[in-house]
Write an enzyme that holds these catalytic residues in place. Structure first.
Site, PDB file in Angstrom:
ATOM      1  N   PHE A   1       2.091   0.889   7.597  1.00 29.33           N
ATOM      2  CA  PHE A   1       1.937  -0.337   8.374  1.00 29.33           C
ATOM      3  C   PHE A   1       2.168  -0.024   9.852  1.00 29.33           C
ATOM      4  O   PHE A   1       2.492   1.107  10.216  1.00 29.33           O
ATOM      5  CB  PHE A   1       2.934  -1.391   7.888  1.00 29.33           C
ATOM      6  CG  PHE A   1       2.864  -1.647   6.407  1.00 29.33           C
ATOM      7  CD1 PHE A   1       1.972  -2.575   5.894  1.00 29.33           C
ATOM      8  CD2 PHE A   1       3.681  -0.949   5.518  1.00 29.33           C
ATOM      9  CE1 PHE A   1       1.882  -2.801   4.529  1.00 29.33           C
ATOM     10  CE2 PHE A   1       3.602  -1.166   4.152  1.00 29.33           C
ATOM     11  CZ  PHE A   1       2.700  -2.092   3.657  1.00 29.33           C
TER      12      PHE A   1
ATOM     13  N   SER B   1      -1.033  -3.031  -1.145  1.00 28.19           N
ATOM     14  CA  SER B   1       0.324  -3.048  -0.591  1.00 28.19           C
ATOM     15  C   SER B   1       0.398  -4.050   0.554  1.00 28.19           C
ATOM     16  O   SER B   1      -0.456  -4.039   1.438  1.00 28.19           O
ATOM     17  CB  SER B   1       0.717  -1.665  -0.080  1.00 28.19           C
ATOM     18  OG  SER B   1       0.782  -0.734  -1.137  1.00 28.19           O
TER      19      SER B   1
ATOM     20  N   CYS C   1       7.700  -2.998   1.435  1.00 27.46           N
ATOM     21  CA  CYS C   1       6.366  -2.769   0.883  1.00 27.46           C
ATOM     22  C   CYS C   1       6.370  -3.132  -0.602  1.00 27.46           C
ATOM     23  O   CYS C   1       7.107  -2.547  -1.398  1.00 27.46           O
ATOM     24  CB  CYS C   1       5.964  -1.311   1.060  1.00 27.46           C
ATOM     25  SG  CYS C   1       4.361  -0.903   0.349  1.00 27.46           S
TER      26      CYS C   1
ATOM     27  N   THR D   1       3.789  -4.354  -4.080  1.00 32.32           N
ATOM     28  CA  THR D   1       2.442  -4.235  -4.631  1.00 32.32           C
ATOM     29  C   THR D   1       1.978  -5.552  -5.225  1.00 32.32           C
ATOM     30  O   THR D   1       2.687  -6.182  -6.014  1.00 32.32           O
ATOM     31  CB  THR D   1       2.419  -3.144  -5.723  1.00 32.32           C
ATOM     32  OG1 THR D   1       2.837  -1.905  -5.146  1.00 32.32           O
ATOM     33  CG2 THR D   1       1.026  -2.983  -6.311  1.00 32.32           C
TER      34      THR D   1
ATOM     35  N   ALA E   1      11.820  -4.619  -7.712  1.00 29.07           N
ATOM     36  CA  ALA E   1      12.682  -3.944  -8.681  1.00 29.07           C
ATOM     37  C   ALA E   1      14.148  -4.129  -8.311  1.00 29.07           C
ATOM     38  O   ALA E   1      14.497  -4.557  -7.211  1.00 29.07           O
ATOM     39  CB  ALA E   1      12.332  -2.456  -8.731  1.00 29.07           C
TER      40      ALA E   1
ATOM     41  N   HIS F   1       9.559   1.179   3.846  1.00 28.12           N
ATOM     42  CA  HIS F   1      10.697   1.640   3.044  1.00 28.12           C
ATOM     43  C   HIS F   1      11.973   1.329   3.826  1.00 28.12           C
ATOM     44  O   HIS F   1      12.320   2.045   4.775  1.00 28.12           O
ATOM     45  CB  HIS F   1      10.594   3.140   2.746  1.00 28.12           C
ATOM     46  CG  HIS F   1       9.339   3.512   2.030  1.00 28.12           C
ATOM     47  ND1 HIS F   1       8.781   4.766   2.096  1.00 28.12           N
ATOM     48  CD2 HIS F   1       8.508   2.777   1.233  1.00 28.12           C
ATOM     49  CE1 HIS F   1       7.678   4.795   1.369  1.00 28.12           C
ATOM     50  NE2 HIS F   1       7.489   3.604   0.839  1.00 28.12           N
TER      51      HIS F   1
ATOM     52  N   THR G   1      11.066  -2.409  20.238  1.00 33.04           N
ATOM     53  CA  THR G   1      11.616  -1.345  21.067  1.00 33.04           C
ATOM     54  C   THR G   1      13.090  -1.620  21.322  1.00 33.04           C
ATOM     55  O   THR G   1      13.460  -2.740  21.688  1.00 33.04           O
ATOM     56  CB  THR G   1      10.871  -1.263  22.413  1.00 33.04           C
ATOM     57  OG1 THR G   1       9.489  -0.999  22.160  1.00 33.04           O
ATOM     58  CG2 THR G   1      11.439  -0.154  23.289  1.00 33.04           C
TER      59      THR G   1
END
Length: 201
Positions: free
Chosen positions: A2, A41, A48, A50, A68, A106, A151
Site C-alpha cells: 500500500f 487485499s 491488511c 483479505t 485472526a 503489517h 511524516t
C-alpha cells in the site's frame, strides 16, 4: 503493498465470532462491488485483510474480511465493533502513483495518542509508542498510523509527533481522533532493514 493514502473511510456494520478465535468483520464502503475481487487485499486502518465476500448493501458495498486471533491481539482490530470507522486503502497496482511511502499493512504495534493540539491550519498529534519500536522512528522519517502515511515531526525517548494537514483531517479518521485513542503503527520498512543490517555487522 500500500502507499498509506486513504481512499475511503468504511464503517463496521457487523462482527461475527468464528472458530479458533477468528472474527468475521463486515465493513461498508464506497468501492464499487464489481471492482472488488474475492481474495483481494484491503488495508483496514493499517491492517491488511483479505476479502472473503463482497455484496451490495443499499447504496454502499459490504466487504467481509476475517481477522485472526493474533491480529486481534496485536492491533486495534480486537476493539472494532459495529459503528467503528476505518481508514481503507486498496492494494496498489504496478504503475500506481506512490503518493505516500511503501506500507506493507503489517502492524508493528499500537501507539497511544497522548496529546492533540489544534492549530489554525493543522493539528499536531503526539503519540507514545512501544519502547522497542521508538528506535525505528526518526525526525522527517515516515510512519503509518491507522494506515495513513505520515511524516514524523519531532521525536523524544518515548513519544513522537506528526502534523496533520486539513485535507487529511477531513478524509480520514484523524479528524475525530482524541487523547487516549489507540492507533495501529507500522514503522518504515527501510528503517527496519537498516537496523537489522546494523545488528548483523
Amino acid at each position: 503493498m500500500f502507499t498509506g493514502i486513504v481512499s475511503d473511510v468504511g464503517e463496521v456494520v457487523a462482527v461475527e465470532p468464528r472458530a479458533e478465535g477468528l472474527r468475521r468483520l463486515k465493513v461498508a464502503c464506497g468501492y464499487p462491488v464489481e471492482s472488488i475481487a474475492i481474495g483481494a487485499s484491503i488495508s483496514h486502518s493499517g491492517v491488511c485483510l483479505t476479502v472473503v465476500e463482497a455484496a451490495k448493501l443499499g447504496n454502499r458495498t459490504a466487504v467481509s474480511v476475517d481477522a485472526a486471533a493474533e491480529t486481534l491481539r496485536l492491533t486495534t482490530a480486537g476493539d472494532w465493533n459495529a459503528g467503528t470507522r476505518l481508514n481503507l486503502e486498496r492494494a496498489m497496482k504496478v504503475g500506481d502513483e506512490l503518493g505516500g511511502h511503501i506500507v506493507a499493512g503489517h502492524v508493528d504495534g499500537v501507539a497511544e495518542l497522548v496529546a492533540r493540539e489544534d492549530l489554525p491550519d493543522m493539528a499536531r498529534l503526539t503519540l507514545r509508542a512501544p519502547k522497542e519500536l521508538m528506535r525505528f522512528v526518526a525526525t522527517k522519517g515516515s510512519v503509518a498510523l491507522d494506515g495513513i502515511s505520515l511524516t514524523v515531526n519531532e521525536v523524544t525517548d518515548e513519544t513522537f509527533s506528526v502534523l496533520i494537514i486539513p485535507h487529511t483531517l477531513a478524509v480520514t479518521t484523524l479528524g475525530v481522533a482524541k487523547t487516549g485513542d489507540r492507533m495501529n503503527l507500522e514503522i518504515d520498512l527501510m528503517a527496519r532493514y537498516a537496523a537489522r543490517l546494523m545488528e548483523t555487522r
